[in-house]
Design a protein around this motif. Structure first.
Motif, PDB file in Angstrom:
ATOM      1  N   GLY A 170      39.120  50.199  30.983  1.00 43.13           N
ATOM      2  CA  GLY A 170      38.659  48.819  30.872  1.00 43.13           C
ATOM      3  C   GLY A 170      39.197  47.874  31.939  1.00 43.13           C
ATOM      4  O   GLY A 170      39.038  46.664  31.821  1.00 43.13           O
ATOM      5  N   HIS A 171      39.813  48.422  32.991  1.00 42.64           N
ATOM      6  CA  HIS A 171      40.311  47.535  34.049  1.00 42.64           C
ATOM      7  C   HIS A 171      39.174  47.078  34.948  1.00 42.64           C
ATOM      8  O   HIS A 171      38.169  47.772  35.105  1.00 42.64           O
ATOM      9  CB  HIS A 171      41.338  48.265  34.924  1.00 42.64           C
ATOM     10  CG  HIS A 171      42.612  48.578  34.216  1.00 42.64           C
ATOM     11  ND1 HIS A 171      43.174  47.736  33.285  1.00 42.64           N
ATOM     12  CD2 HIS A 171      43.442  49.654  34.311  1.00 42.64           C
ATOM     13  CE1 HIS A 171      44.294  48.276  32.839  1.00 42.64           C
ATOM     14  NE2 HIS A 171      44.474  49.449  33.430  1.00 42.64           N
ATOM     15  N   TYR A 215      42.090  46.649  39.607  1.00 43.06           N
ATOM     16  CA  TYR A 215      42.966  45.488  39.388  1.00 43.06           C
ATOM     17  C   TYR A 215      43.597  45.606  38.014  1.00 43.06           C
ATOM     18  O   TYR A 215      42.893  45.601  37.004  1.00 43.06           O
ATOM     19  CB  TYR A 215      42.153  44.193  39.478  1.00 43.06           C
ATOM     20  CG  TYR A 215      41.520  44.017  40.843  1.00 43.06           C
ATOM     21  CD1 TYR A 215      42.190  43.342  41.855  1.00 43.06           C
ATOM     22  CD2 TYR A 215      40.265  44.565  41.118  1.00 43.06           C
ATOM     23  CE1 TYR A 215      41.629  43.207  43.116  1.00 43.06           C
ATOM     24  CE2 TYR A 215      39.700  44.445  42.373  1.00 43.06           C
ATOM     25  CZ  TYR A 215      40.391  43.768  43.364  1.00 43.06           C
ATOM     26  OH  TYR A 215      39.822  43.647  44.609  1.00 43.06           O
ATOM     27  N   LEU A 216      44.918  45.744  37.972  1.00 45.15           N
ATOM     28  CA  LEU A 216      45.609  45.869  36.687  1.00 45.15           C
ATOM     29  C   LEU A 216      45.949  44.485  36.140  1.00 45.15           C
ATOM     30  O   LEU A 216      46.112  43.536  36.906  1.00 45.15           O
ATOM     31  CB  LEU A 216      46.890  46.694  36.857  1.00 45.15           C
ATOM     32  CG  LEU A 216      46.724  48.089  37.460  1.00 45.15           C
ATOM     33  CD1 LEU A 216      48.025  48.863  37.353  1.00 45.15           C
ATOM     34  CD2 LEU A 216      45.627  48.870  36.752  1.00 45.15           C
ATOM     35  N   PRO A 217      46.061  44.378  34.820  1.00 44.91           N
ATOM     36  CA  PRO A 217      46.321  43.072  34.207  1.00 44.91           C
ATOM     37  C   PRO A 217      47.609  42.407  34.731  1.00 44.91           C
ATOM     38  O   PRO A 217      47.693  41.194  34.782  1.00 44.91           O
ATOM     39  CB  PRO A 217      46.463  43.392  32.718  1.00 44.91           C
ATOM     40  CG  PRO A 217      45.846  44.737  32.536  1.00 44.91           C
ATOM     41  CD  PRO A 217      45.898  45.451  33.819  1.00 44.91           C
ATOM     42  N   ASP A 218      48.598  43.223  35.158  1.00 44.68           N
ATOM     43  CA  ASP A 218      49.854  42.607  35.629  1.00 44.68           C
ATOM     44  C   ASP A 218      49.788  42.169  37.089  1.00 44.68           C
ATOM     45  O   ASP A 218      50.800  41.784  37.675  1.00 44.68           O
ATOM     46  CB  ASP A 218      51.021  43.576  35.420  1.00 44.68           C
ATOM     47  CG  ASP A 218      50.888  44.839  36.275  1.00 44.68           C
ATOM     48  OD1 ASP A 218      49.901  44.957  37.036  1.00 44.68           O
ATOM     49  OD2 ASP A 218      51.764  45.720  36.186  1.00 44.68           O
ATOM     50  N   GLY A 219      48.588  42.227  37.696  1.00 47.51           N
ATOM     51  CA  GLY A 219      48.445  41.742  39.067  1.00 47.51           C
ATOM     52  C   GLY A 219      48.585  42.836  40.122  1.00 47.51           C
ATOM     53  O   GLY A 219      48.275  42.646  41.288  1.00 47.51           O
ATOM     54  N   ARG A 220      49.047  44.020  39.712  1.00 50.22           N
ATOM     55  CA  ARG A 220      49.165  45.129  40.663  1.00 50.22           C
ATOM     56  C   ARG A 220      47.781  45.675  41.000  1.00 50.22           C
ATOM     57  O   ARG A 220      46.878  45.584  40.167  1.00 50.22           O
ATOM     58  CB  ARG A 220      50.023  46.228  40.018  1.00 50.22           C
ATOM     59  CG  ARG A 220      50.669  47.180  40.982  1.00 50.22           C
ATOM     60  CD  ARG A 220      51.770  47.975  40.285  1.00 50.22           C
ATOM     61  NE  ARG A 220      51.272  48.792  39.197  1.00 50.22           N
ATOM     62  CZ  ARG A 220      50.694  49.990  39.362  1.00 50.22           C
ATOM     63  NH1 ARG A 220      50.535  50.501  40.570  1.00 50.22           N
ATOM     64  NH2 ARG A 220      50.279  50.663  38.321  1.00 50.22           N
TER      65      ARG A 220
END
Ligand code: G6P
Length: 485
Positions: free
Chosen positions: A219-220, A228-233
């Motif tokens: 679901g990213h 794009y990961l939820p933590d900004g990485r």
């Protein structure tokens, strides 16, 4: 290779390779003494120079079970052995790696087994590799994790050491979503890989499969080659087709001992006018059975004659306790026996079959001795044998018959491409290669040699590592994902 000298228990390396196998295997001789021998696979020649330059360390399994071995130095590289128990060998290596992931990732050429206790062992062993990497990496080091046996290591390692730059490279195909989705642990595997900053594949189609699956199953947000990961990485997924030590192979092929041996091989085969050659690990993905049948039918049809054509098939023993491999060996033994019984004459077998592994020198001599190299996997990440053959044909002669389902077919467009499921098509193309004019062969070989010379394994390693380092610089600038996904 002599017994290595032991060093300290941990190292603080700036560059680490984490691979299932160490570059050397521990072998116990009959008299109980042990020695270290080069392990299967060509990864070490690719990475050795860059590892030496960077005070590198290599973390891997020494190829046997039981004994714990301390880290030691070999050829300028610190080696850190990771031990496997007998049960882990059966469950992690033979089971989940080679009886679940291997067939699943190779188009289901064989049916994968999904066993929950194998998965548990895969998690345990991946954690052990991650722990070893974490303990031996210097602050801010680069860690390059290799292949399907270790797909959970990137995430496990990131949790232990967020300061590291982590790359992952898959040497085998990555399956389309429709097949991958069968895996009961699909989400965990995707999340494991997403621990890396850069995930490398042989072909761009595989990278696309991965990104699509991450979007669907995790679901990213994604955009082209970026997740794009939820933590900004951000994680990038790209193709880096692997290659060989082209110059090293050519040099070997040009050497006098190899030239002499190549002539001797042809003499020992009875000086046939055409030598067909197959060299593979004895694996059901390689299409050995279909290829030998195609050749035997050409003899039975009268297109070829055993008096002047022979097929040399080298099959390197592999994963011999796994059922599918045991069955394959029996099938090939029976087929070769039947073909030679039906079609051979005294001193003239149709197929010269060798169930054995050979040193590089003998391989180079075989490549030099062969007129038609036949590489017909049903599915293969790359297939380095095809590239090695091309590297050894410095006279710009010889024909390469190559499956369109090998990754190498993407680059070696001038090979005689075949569909290994189509026996008649394969027969026709093998004959076309056999009858081709020298001028035609040299035109094709010249173009393929240019490709493998320009794109050798050093180029592969440096492109991957440069991209991993570059992305690190770009990372700080990258903040928000674009709106589309
Ligand atoms: C393939 C895999 C490698 C593996 C090699 C030999 O090339 O991509 O990771 O090492 O086969 O197989 P083995 O099971 O003997 O390590």
């Amino acid at each position: 290779m002599s017994e290595p000298s032991s060093t300290s228990t941990t190292v603080a390396a700036d560059l680490l390779v984490v691979a299932n196998r160490l570059p050397v295997d521990r072998v116990v001789n009959d008299d109980g003494s042990t020695e270290w021998r080069a392990s299967p696979g060509g990864l070490v020649s690719a990475l050795a120079p860059v590892m030496r330059k960077n005070e590198g360390a290599w973390i891997g399994w020494p190829g046997d079970t039981g004994t714990e071995v301390e880290p030691f130095e070999n050829d300028g590289i610190a080696l850190v052995p990771v031990a496997l128990s007998d049960q882990e060998y059966a469950e992690f290596y033979e089971g989940f790696s080679n009886d679940t992931l291997w067939p699943l990732y190779h188009d289901l050429v064989a049916k994968p087994s999904f066993r929950r206790e194998w998965w548990d062992s895969y998690v345990t062993v991946n954690q052990r590799f991650a722990d070893a990497a974490a303990a031996n990496a210097a602050e801010g080091a680069t860690v390059w994790v290799q292949d399907y046996q270790l797909q959970l290591v990137p995430q496990m390692l990131r949790e232990l050491r967020p300061d590291l730059r982590i790359g992952f490279y898959l040497h085998i195909p990555f399956p389309p979503a429709e097949l991958f989705s069968q895996l009961p642990w699909r989400r965990q595997v995707l999340e494991g890989l997403l621990g890396a900053d850069l995930v490398g594949f042989q072909l761009s189609g595989a990278a696309q499969n991965f990104v699509r699956l991450v979007r669907q199953r995790v679901g990213h947000k994604t955009h082209r080659d970026t997740v794009y990961l939820p933590d900004g990485r951000v994680v990038r997924a790209r193709a880096f087709p692997i290659s060989i030590d082209t110059e090293g192979f050519e040099e070997l092929a040009r050497s006098e001992p190899v030239e002499t041996r190549a002539a001797e091989i042809r003499r020992e085969l009875g000086n046939p006018s055409t030598v067909f050659l197959g060299i593979d690990r004895l694996d059901y993905t390689k299409g050995i059975y279909a290829r030998l049948r195609a050749f035997s039918e050409l003899i039975a049809d009268g297109e070829l004659d055993v008096e002047d054509a022979v097929f040399v098939q080298v099959a390197t023993p592999s994963r011999e306790r796994v059922d599918q491999y045991r069955r394959l060996r029996d099938d090939i033994d029976r087929l070769v026996g039947r073909i030679n019984g039906d079609l051979g004459r005294i001193g003239r077998p149709a197929i010269s079959y060798l169930h054995s592994s050979f040193p590089r020198e003998e391989m180079a001599a075989l490549y030099r001795a062969a007129d038609v190299m036949v590489v017909t996997p049903f599915r293969d990440g790359m297939n380095l044998v095809a590239k090695e053959y091309v590297a050894c044909r410095f006279h710009e002669d010889g024909a390469l018959v190559l499956s369109e389902f090998a990754g190498a077919a993407d680059e070696l467009r001038q090979a005689y491409l075949v569909n290994p499921y189509d026996i008649n098509g394969m027969k026709a193309t093998m004959m076309q290669a056999h009858r081709a004019e020298p001028k035609e062969l040299s035109k094709r070989m010249r173009a393929m040699r240019k490709t493998v010379t320009e794109n050798d394994v050093a180029h592969w390693a440096s492109t991957f590592l440069d991209s991993l380092a570059l992305d690190r610089d770009a990372h700080d600038k990258q903040t928000r994902p674009p709106h589309e996904s």
